[in-house]
Design an enzyme around this catalytic site. Structure first.
Site: not given
Ligand code: PLP
Length: 390
Positions: A54, A106, A178, A203
């Site tokens: 961990r 998001y 992000d 992604k």
């Molecule tokens: N940030 C963005 C711009 C996203 O599009 C997403 C998911 O689609 C996330 C964060 C969240 O990521 P996760 O699904 O890996 O938790």
């Protein structure tokens, strides 16, 4: 200090080869996968570098170091999802700390921030980050953290990272970007003045739609220690196998991005000419309001775009039933092309009112453009558009 005899490798080289042929035991070219949850102590009160999974894992740390180098940070923490990466920053805030977040972020980000603030863990203000007056007013409230998403999801709005970071710094706010939609192959926010970069590695970084993961990269070494400690406290670190897969995906990041964004440009240009399409949101188009800023702060325009259909929600339904080569699914950034309807999928939890404020209409469709042949993608879209011609 860098050795002038050894020039720093290009980021594409880091992605392709960081950690390759570094195995001292057997000379394995591909980095080994360490699955062990625990590690033998060398002796009484003599822990080695790793003691418990961990707290730290060699495979996870290799991915963290590769992402650190790509983003130009001081260190990184690999988490079990993109949401866990965001929560690594948000979960450490205090009840009187304010987060300034984009009003069109998001949907899952909005859900997390609302869930945290409704329980009194912090407070949150959603603002249109392209509105200078709204930003200036919100900064007067002295936020602890400014969260930027650029390009935004799903409307591909562009925020000037350097300008907003400078404004945030003046009131002592930390800034996190992000960077999921572009990846460090295209945009490096720390070089533009931000304190953190967060990723859903689910992604583009992994790129093959077979891992859920996340990462936080920090510019300040002491913050890296704090974040590692917090990830250990709450137990949100990513699994070794997911880290190994993500490192494997990262090898081809730059090559994938080159082809995917070239396909995206072709698709955006095609869609812009179609009478059934009322609007295309792609920063690579010179008509996009963020085109100039994107050209300056990005090294390319990425492979995400969205568009609106003149025929409204019924046209969106017909398009999705007839489009070829695009799979109806959430997520993005994989080698395969996807189509999503934000109002009923990724952004459903936002609620109709917040969607209307953010400009997310019921006829909006989001495309994640993959590695397929450009002519097949255009032919597939043609099938969808023929079914909803106005
Ligand atoms: N940030 C963005 C711009 C996203 O599009 C997403 C998911 O689609 C996330 C964060 C969240 O990521 P996760 O699904 O890996 O938790």
């Amino acid at each position: 200090m860098s050795d002038p005899e050894k020039p720093l490798p290009d980021p594409a080289t880091v992605a392709a080869a960081f950690g390759v042929a570094a195995d001292m035991a057997h000379g394995a070219v591909a980095p080994p996968l360490y699955m062990s949850s625990t590690y033998e102590f060398a002796g009484f009160d003599e822990p080695r570098l790793y003691d418990y999974g961990r707290a730290g894992n060699p495979t996870r740390d290799l991915l963290a170091e590769a992402l650190t180098r790509l983003e130009g940070g001081a260190g990184a923490v690999i988490t079990s999802s993109g949401m866990a990466a965001l929560d690594l920053l948000v979960g450490r805030l205090r009840p009187d700390d304010l987060i300034l977040a984009p009003h069109d972020c998001y949907g899952g980000t909005m859900r997390l921030l609302k869930a945290r603030s409704s329980r009194g863990h912090c407070s949150v203000r959603f603002v249109d980050q392209s509105d200078d007056a709204a930003i200036a007013a919100a900064l007067e409230e002295v936020p602890a953290l400014v969260l930027i998403e650029t390009p935004s999801n799903p409307l591909m709005r562009i925020v000037d990272i350097a300008a907003l970071s400078a404004m945030a710094k003046q009131v002592g706010a930390a800034v996190a970007v992000d960077n999921t939609f572009l990846s460090p192959a295209i945009q490096c926010p720390i070089s533009l003045g931000t304190d953190y970069v967060i990723h859903s590695t689910t992604k583009y970084l992994n790129g093959h739609s077979d891992v859920i993961g996340g990462a936080v990269i920090a510019a300040d070494p002491s913050e890296v220690q704090n974040l590692r400690q917090w990830a250990n406290i709450v137990g949100s670190g990513g699994s070794p196998f997911d880290s190994w897969l993500t490192l494997r995906g990262l090898r081809t990041l730059f090559a994938r991005m080159r082809i995917q964004q070239s396909n995206a440009m072709a698709v955006a240009t095609y869609l812009e000419r179609q009478p059934a399409v009322s609007k295309v949101h792609y920063p690579g188009l010179s008509t996009h309001p963020g085109h100039t800023i994107a050209s300056r702060q990005q090294d390319g325009f990425g492979a995400m775009l969205s568009f609106e259909l003149a025929g409204g929600v019924e046209a969106a339904r017909s398009f999705i039933a007839n489009v070829k080569f695009f799979t109806l699914a959430e997520s993005l950034g994989g080698v395969e092309s996807l189509v999503a309807h934000p109002a009923t999928m990724t952004h459903a939890d936002m609620g109709a009112e917040a969607r209307a404020v953010a400009g997310i209409s019921d006829s909006l469709l989001r495309l994640s453009i993959g590695l397929e042949a450009e002519q097949d993608l255009i032919a597939g879209l043609e099938c969808g558009l023929a079914a909803c011609a106005v």
